[in-house]
Motif scaffolding. Structure first.
Motif, mmCIF file in Angstrom:
data_model
loop_
_atom_site.group_PDB
_atom_site.id
_atom_site.type_symbol
_atom_site.label_atom_id
_atom_site.label_comp_id
_atom_site.label_asym_id
_atom_site.label_seq_id
_atom_site.Cartn_x
_atom_site.Cartn_y
_atom_site.Cartn_z
ATOM 1 N N VAL A 1 -26.338 -2.918 4.410
ATOM 2 C CA VAL A 1 -24.950 -3.943 3.626
ATOM 3 C C VAL A 1 -23.735 -3.437 3.057
ATOM 4 N N THR A 2 -23.976 -3.066 2.084
ATOM 5 C CA THR A 2 -22.444 -1.870 1.621
ATOM 6 C C THR A 2 -21.511 -0.751 2.258
ATOM 7 N N PRO A 3 -22.436 -0.928 3.608
ATOM 8 C CA PRO A 3 -21.296 -0.104 4.110
ATOM 9 C C PRO A 3 -20.190 -0.674 4.839
ATOM 10 N N LYS A 4 -20.881 -2.019 5.457
ATOM 11 C CA LYS A 4 -20.913 -3.059 6.673
ATOM 12 C C LYS A 4 -19.552 -3.485 5.016
ATOM 13 N N ILE A 5 -20.266 -4.297 4.227
ATOM 14 C CA ILE A 5 -18.628 -4.973 3.192
ATOM 15 C C ILE A 5 -17.920 -4.199 3.003
ATOM 16 N N SER A 6 -17.890 -2.674 2.546
ATOM 17 C CA SER A 6 -16.743 -2.239 2.662
ATOM 18 C C SER A 6 -15.416 -2.016 4.076
ATOM 19 N N ALA A 7 -16.859 -1.719 5.431
ATOM 20 C CA ALA A 7 -15.567 -1.630 6.395
ATOM 21 C C ALA A 7 -15.179 -2.206 6.710
ATOM 22 N N ALA A 8 -15.287 -3.806 6.757
ATOM 23 C CA ALA A 8 -15.018 -5.533 6.433
ATOM 24 C C ALA A 8 -14.112 -5.369 5.383
ATOM 25 N N SER A 9 -13.776 -4.923 4.831
ATOM 26 C CA SER A 9 -12.807 -5.146 3.705
ATOM 27 C C SER A 9 -11.891 -4.274 3.842
ATOM 28 N N GLN A 10 -11.683 -3.562 4.073
ATOM 29 C CA GLN A 10 -11.006 -2.017 4.911
ATOM 30 C C GLN A 10 -9.858 -2.645 6.333
ATOM 31 N N SER A 11 -10.873 -2.934 6.663
ATOM 32 C CA SER A 11 -9.865 -4.033 7.747
ATOM 33 C C SER A 11 -9.193 -5.328 8.109
ATOM 34 N N TRP A 12 -9.453 -5.887 6.740
ATOM 35 C CA TRP A 12 -9.214 -6.799 6.592
ATOM 36 C C TRP A 12 -7.441 -6.017 6.403
ATOM 37 N N THR A 13 -7.813 -5.134 5.021
ATOM 38 C CA THR A 13 -6.581 -4.904 4.303
ATOM 39 C C THR A 13 -5.274 -3.673 5.451
ATOM 40 N N ALA A 14 -6.589 -3.285 6.035
ATOM 41 C CA ALA A 14 -5.426 -2.837 7.162
ATOM 42 C C ALA A 14 -4.689 -4.189 8.023
ATOM 43 N N GLN A 15 -5.028 -4.530 8.108
ATOM 44 C CA GLN A 15 -4.386 -6.101 8.815
ATOM 45 C C GLN A 15 -3.658 -6.595 8.136
ATOM 46 N N MET A 16 -3.926 -6.929 7.081
ATOM 47 C CA MET A 16 -2.872 -7.769 6.232
ATOM 48 C C MET A 16 -1.535 -6.978 5.921
ATOM 49 N N ILE A 17 -1.975 -5.926 5.553
ATOM 50 C CA ILE A 17 -0.848 -4.756 5.791
ATOM 51 C C ILE A 17 -0.110 -4.479 6.610
ATOM 52 N N ALA A 18 -0.114 -4.268 7.945
ATOM 53 C CA ALA A 18 -0.289 -4.534 9.507
ATOM 54 C C ALA A 18 1.265 -5.415 9.510
ATOM 55 N N ALA A 19 1.000 -6.200 8.800
ATOM 56 C CA ALA A 19 1.167 -7.446 9.376
ATOM 57 C C ALA A 19 2.561 -7.955 8.181
ATOM 58 N N ASN A 20 2.546 -7.469 7.156
ATOM 59 C CA ASN A 20 3.523 -7.429 6.218
ATOM 60 C C ASN A 20 3.912 -6.431 5.387
ATOM 61 N N GLU A 21 3.697 -5.544 6.005
ATOM 62 C CA GLU A 21 4.879 -4.191 5.130
ATOM 63 C C GLU A 21 5.620 -4.038 5.668
ATOM 64 N N ALA A 22 6.614 -4.521 6.345
ATOM 65 C CA ALA A 22 7.621 -4.650 7.236
ATOM 66 C C ALA A 22 8.699 -5.397 5.411
ATOM 67 N N ARG A 23 8.292 -6.698 5.390
ATOM 68 C CA ARG A 23 8.385 -7.618 4.857
ATOM 69 C C ARG A 23 8.278 -6.957 3.067
ATOM 70 N N LEU A 24 7.528 -6.646 2.687
ATOM 71 C CA LEU A 24 7.245 -6.105 1.475
ATOM 72 C C LEU A 24 8.326 -5.157 1.100
ATOM 73 N N ARG A 25 8.375 -4.072 2.023
ATOM 74 C CA ARG A 25 9.590 -2.868 2.145
ATOM 75 C C ARG A 25 10.685 -3.272 1.915
ATOM 76 N N LYS A 26 11.234 -4.604 2.453
ATOM 77 C CA LYS A 26 12.618 -5.143 2.425
ATOM 78 C C LYS A 26 12.690 -6.254 1.653
ATOM 79 N N LEU A 27 11.736 -6.303 0.711
ATOM 80 C CA LEU A 27 12.185 -6.907 -0.661
ATOM 81 C C LEU A 27 11.888 -6.017 -2.203
ATOM 82 N N ALA A 28 11.406 -4.723 -1.279
ATOM 83 C CA ALA A 28 11.270 -3.180 -2.517
ATOM 84 C C ALA A 28 12.773 -3.174 -2.599
ATOM 85 N N ALA A 29 12.906 -2.889 -1.031
ATOM 86 C CA ALA A 29 14.669 -2.677 -1.181
ATOM 87 C C ALA A 29 15.457 -3.053 -1.708
ATOM 88 N N ALA A 30 15.661 -4.498 -1.369
ATOM 89 C CA ALA A 30 16.518 -5.606 -2.027
ATOM 90 C C ALA A 30 16.475 -5.528 -3.115
#
Length: 231
Positions: free
Chosen positions: A192-221
């Motif tokens: 089970v643990t490798p599948k939990i790890s994989a799902a977590s990584q997939s969730w993290t990657a999608q979240m970052i991809a969707a919000n990275e540009a905004r976070l970079r803009k906030l950091a620059a501001a």
């Protein structure tokens, strides 16, 4: 002691986020009490407090490393004490809001994996362990180790977690750890643990991809704002 290290390593992998994307299994029908146990277990393993704390420390580490803005600005950081803390403070609320909005998706995915892979009894045994003082302490140590250096490889992170967890175990922890280690739930977690790890990584990657540009803009501001106030 070696068997205990193996169990600690397995539990460490269950909560460590790095992994590789994998297809999620289709959930199977389970009794209402088992569904309640799944929700409780996932609520423990992926609690909002833990996720927000982990995200906050990962953000701070990223800012320190110059990951959210142009790496060239790290030189500016070095020349202006307090800037890192200022930028992190400005970005953290938005980042934690993003985490909070995305957390239900992670819990849904993890719940589907647990439901598909484990029996009701195994889920109950796992819940009992992570609800125990030993399980609570181990989970806290795992999250702490992950947050210390989120950019490490999975192997490096797992070894760090095992070393830290073994250092903090006391004889009072051995009964709960060994009892769980000999259960079918612990054996099932190896798959089970490798599948939990994989799902977590997939969730993290999608979240970052969707919000990275905004976070970079906030950091620059925030960086520009700090420099303007420093004049």
């Amino acid at each position: 002691m070696e068997s205990m290290k193996s169990l600690v390593a397995m539990l460490a992998l269950a909560l460590a986020f790095p992994g590789h994307a994998a297809a999620h299994p289709a959930p199977r029908a389970v009794a209402a009490d088992a569904r309640a146990d799944v929700e409780k277990l996932i609520g423990i393993l992926a609690s909002q407090d833990d996720i927000l704390d982990l995200g906050g420390r990962a953000l701070e580490y990223g800012v320190n490393q110059g990951d959210l803005i142009d790496p060239e600005l790290r030189k500016v950081y070095d020349a202006h004490p307090g800037m890192k803390e200022y930028v992190t403070g400005k970005v953290r609320p938005e980042f934690q809001a993003i985490l909070s909005r995305a957390l239900p998706d992670l819990r849904r995915d993890l719940g589907a994996i647990v439901t598909a892979e484990m029996t009701a009894g195994e889920i109950a045994d796992t819940l009992a362990f992570f609800s125990s003082p030993t399980g609570i302490k181990m989970k806290a140590q795992i999250y702490r180790s992950i947050g210390d250096r989120p950019d490490r490889t999975q192997a490096e992170m797992q070894q760090s977690i095992v070393d830290a967890a073994m250092t903090n175990l006391t004889p009072d922890d051995y009964p709960a750890l060994m009892a769980f280690g000999t259960s079918s739930a612990a054996q099932k977690m190896q798959s089970v643990t490798p599948k939990i790890s994989a799902a977590s990584q997939s969730w993290t990657a999608q979240m970052i991809a969707a919000n990275e540009a905004r976070l970079r803009k906030l950091a620059a501001a925030a960086t520009a704002e700090f420099l303007a106030k420093s004049k």
